[in-house]
Design a protein around this motif. Sequence first.
Motif, PDB file in Angstrom:
ATOM      1  N   TRP A 123      42.204  34.497  46.948  1.00 28.98           N
ATOM      2  CA  TRP A 123      41.073  35.009  46.167  1.00 28.98           C
ATOM      3  C   TRP A 123      41.543  35.542  44.818  1.00 28.98           C
ATOM      4  O   TRP A 123      40.942  35.264  43.786  1.00 28.98           O
ATOM      5  N   GLN A 124      42.603  36.317  44.833  1.00 26.95           N
ATOM      6  CA  GLN A 124      43.125  36.869  43.582  1.00 26.95           C
ATOM      7  C   GLN A 124      43.517  35.751  42.625  1.00 26.95           C
ATOM      8  O   GLN A 124      43.253  35.822  41.429  1.00 26.95           O
ATOM      9  N   ALA A 125      44.134  34.686  43.149  1.00 24.88           N
ATOM     10  CA  ALA A 125      44.542  33.563  42.303  1.00 24.88           C
ATOM     11  C   ALA A 125      43.341  32.813  41.726  1.00 24.88           C
ATOM     12  O   ALA A 125      43.433  32.227  40.645  1.00 24.88           O
ATOM     13  N   LEU A 126      42.196  32.835  42.429  1.00 24.25           N
ATOM     14  CA  LEU A 126      40.985  32.157  41.960  1.00 24.25           C
ATOM     15  C   LEU A 126      40.186  32.975  40.951  1.00 24.25           C
ATOM     16  O   LEU A 126      39.372  32.416  40.220  1.00 24.25           O
ATOM     17  N   THR A 127      40.397  34.284  40.926  1.00 23.85           N
ATOM     18  CA  THR A 127      39.538  35.154  40.120  1.00 23.85           C
ATOM     19  C   THR A 127      40.244  35.895  38.993  1.00 23.85           C
ATOM     20  O   THR A 127      39.612  36.263  38.005  1.00 23.85           O
ATOM     21  N   ASP A 128      41.533  36.137  39.107  1.00 28.17           N
ATOM     22  CA  ASP A 128      42.293  36.943  38.141  1.00 28.17           C
ATOM     23  C   ASP A 128      42.787  36.067  36.987  1.00 28.17           C
ATOM     24  O   ASP A 128      43.497  35.087  37.223  1.00 28.17           O
ATOM     25  N   PRO A 129      42.435  36.411  35.745  1.00 21.21           N
ATOM     26  CA  PRO A 129      42.853  35.597  34.607  1.00 21.21           C
ATOM     27  C   PRO A 129      44.362  35.352  34.524  1.00 21.21           C
ATOM     28  O   PRO A 129      44.792  34.250  34.158  1.00 21.21           O
ATOM     29  N   ALA A 130      45.170  36.341  34.876  1.00 20.59           N
ATOM     30  CA  ALA A 130      46.631  36.162  34.810  1.00 20.59           C
ATOM     31  C   ALA A 130      47.084  35.100  35.803  1.00 20.59           C
ATOM     32  O   ALA A 130      47.973  34.289  35.508  1.00 20.59           O
ATOM     33  N   HIS A 131      46.496  35.070  36.984  1.00 24.25           N
ATOM     34  CA  HIS A 131      46.840  34.050  37.977  1.00 24.25           C
ATOM     35  C   HIS A 131      46.316  32.681  37.557  1.00 24.25           C
ATOM     36  O   HIS A 131      47.014  31.674  37.685  1.00 24.25           O
ATOM     37  N   LEU A 132      45.067  32.626  37.070  1.00 29.25           N
ATOM     38  CA  LEU A 132      44.481  31.350  36.649  1.00 29.25           C
ATOM     39  C   LEU A 132      45.334  30.665  35.582  1.00 29.25           C
ATOM     40  O   LEU A 132      45.474  29.449  35.593  1.00 29.25           O
TER      41      LEU A 132
ATOM     42  N   GLY B  35      38.215  36.929  31.452  1.00 31.60           N
ATOM     43  CA  GLY B  35      37.892  38.063  32.308  1.00 31.60           C
ATOM     44  C   GLY B  35      37.928  37.629  33.765  1.00 31.60           C
ATOM     45  O   GLY B  35      38.073  36.447  34.069  1.00 31.60           O
ATOM     46  N   SER B  36      37.776  38.576  34.661  1.00 30.16           N
ATOM     47  CA  SER B  36      37.816  38.292  36.088  1.00 30.16           C
ATOM     48  C   SER B  36      36.560  37.550  36.534  1.00 30.16           C
ATOM     49  O   SER B  36      35.447  37.842  36.078  1.00 30.16           O
ATOM     50  N   LEU B  37      36.751  36.606  37.450  1.00 32.32           N
ATOM     51  CA  LEU B  37      35.640  35.873  38.058  1.00 32.32           C
ATOM     52  C   LEU B  37      35.229  36.495  39.392  1.00 32.32           C
ATOM     53  O   LEU B  37      34.469  35.901  40.139  1.00 32.32           O
ATOM     54  N   GLY B  38      35.716  37.689  39.675  1.00 30.92           N
ATOM     55  CA  GLY B  38      35.536  38.284  40.991  1.00 30.92           C
ATOM     56  C   GLY B  38      34.279  39.096  41.227  1.00 30.92           C
ATOM     57  O   GLY B  38      34.113  39.649  42.301  1.00 30.92           O
ATOM     58  N   THR B  39      33.357  39.173  40.256  1.00 30.12           N
ATOM     59  CA  THR B  39      32.170  40.004  40.416  1.00 30.12           C
ATOM     60  C   THR B  39      30.917  39.234  40.015  1.00 30.12           C
ATOM     61  O   THR B  39      30.875  38.648  38.929  1.00 30.12           O
TER      62      THR B  39
ATOM     63  N   PRO C 162      36.817  37.974  50.414  1.00 32.56           N
ATOM     64  CA  PRO C 162      37.562  36.817  49.908  1.00 32.56           C
ATOM     65  C   PRO C 162      37.073  35.523  50.547  1.00 32.56           C
ATOM     66  O   PRO C 162      37.862  34.733  51.062  1.00 32.56           O
ATOM     67  N   GLU C 163      35.766  35.255  50.503  1.00 34.38           N
ATOM     68  CA  GLU C 163      35.230  34.119  51.236  1.00 34.38           C
ATOM     69  C   GLU C 163      34.566  33.052  50.380  1.00 34.38           C
ATOM     70  O   GLU C 163      34.688  31.869  50.685  1.00 34.38           O
ATOM     71  N   ALA C 164      33.828  33.429  49.331  1.00 36.20           N
ATOM     72  CA  ALA C 164      33.075  32.437  48.561  1.00 36.20           C
ATOM     73  C   ALA C 164      32.943  32.867  47.106  1.00 36.20           C
ATOM     74  O   ALA C 164      32.728  34.048  46.815  1.00 36.20           O
ATOM     75  N   LEU C 165      33.053  31.877  46.228  1.00 40.89           N
ATOM     76  CA  LEU C 165      32.977  32.103  44.782  1.00 40.89           C
ATOM     77  C   LEU C 165      32.229  30.939  44.161  1.00 40.89           C
ATOM     78  O   LEU C 165      32.524  29.783  44.478  1.00 40.89           O
TER      79      LEU C 165
ATOM     80  N   GLU D  31      38.518  30.099  54.055  1.00 40.75           N
ATOM     81  CA  GLU D  31      38.392  30.363  55.483  1.00 40.75           C
ATOM     82  C   GLU D  31      39.729  30.859  56.012  1.00 40.75           C
ATOM     83  O   GLU D  31      40.754  30.213  55.819  1.00 40.75           O
ATOM     84  N   ASP D  32      39.705  32.008  56.670  1.00 41.23           N
ATOM     85  CA  ASP D  32      40.917  32.599  57.231  1.00 41.23           C
ATOM     86  C   ASP D  32      41.423  31.736  58.385  1.00 41.23           C
ATOM     87  O   ASP D  32      40.685  31.425  59.305  1.00 41.23           O
ATOM     88  N   LEU D  33      42.695  31.351  58.294  1.00 39.23           N
ATOM     89  CA  LEU D  33      43.324  30.554  59.353  1.00 39.23           C
ATOM     90  C   LEU D  33      44.364  31.379  60.100  1.00 39.23           C
ATOM     91  O   LEU D  33      45.348  30.835  60.581  1.00 39.23           O
ATOM     92  N   GLY D  34      44.176  32.685  60.169  1.00 42.29           N
ATOM     93  CA  GLY D  34      45.146  33.529  60.862  1.00 42.29           C
ATOM     94  C   GLY D  34      46.463  33.604  60.106  1.00 42.29           C
ATOM     95  O   GLY D  34      47.503  33.208  60.605  1.00 42.29           O
ATOM     96  N   GLY D  35      46.418  34.095  58.905  1.00 41.48           N
ATOM     97  CA  GLY D  35      47.610  34.206  58.066  1.00 41.48           C
ATOM     98  C   GLY D  35      47.617  33.210  56.932  1.00 41.48           C
ATOM     99  O   GLY D  35      48.307  33.386  55.940  1.00 41.48           O
TER     100      GLY D  35
END
Length: 190
Positions: free
Chosen positions: A40-49, A59-63, A91-94, A108-112
Amino acid sequence: MTDREQYTPGPASGAQVRKDGEKWTLILVRELRHSPEKVWQALTDPAHLREWAPFDADGSLGTVGTTVKLTTVGAPAPRVTETTVTRADAPEALEYKWGGFDMRWELEDLGGGTRLTLWTNIGHRFISMGAAGWHICFDVLDRLLSGTPIGRMVGPEAMKFGGWQRLNAEYAKQFGMETPDWPSQKGRTS
């Protein structure tokens, strides 16, 4: 030899196309070894993108409701589009638009780990190219999250990469279409 020089994408997989008249939707699924929160952080945080995505965000895509400018990387002329985040259920949908095209991410959480699914509508002439490009972006994302970044490979830079050409042809075949001939392949005589 660097990790980037050693990188070769795997075979075309995890993609399908849904056709609704002229609107075609590319659906890509990738299982990552990282938690949904980390993805989720990689999908929303400008530094990660900036490290893996085909666009930069100011800016952040997280809100939900946030307006962000997305700048396409490697475009022949500056291509900046403004988008408003329409869904951000961490951290499920954007969901948002990029250049007028719908972008829907599901985690989707796959247990880790995380099953990451991207739905995006792309012009049908470019859908295999989009699949090849996103395939490489997801590989770069996976390595970034693993702590072994190889650097962003997008746009014309990615298209010069032999692995992209192969993926483009493989996805075109999977989708039942001709491999698009791209004019950026300089020096071609055919």
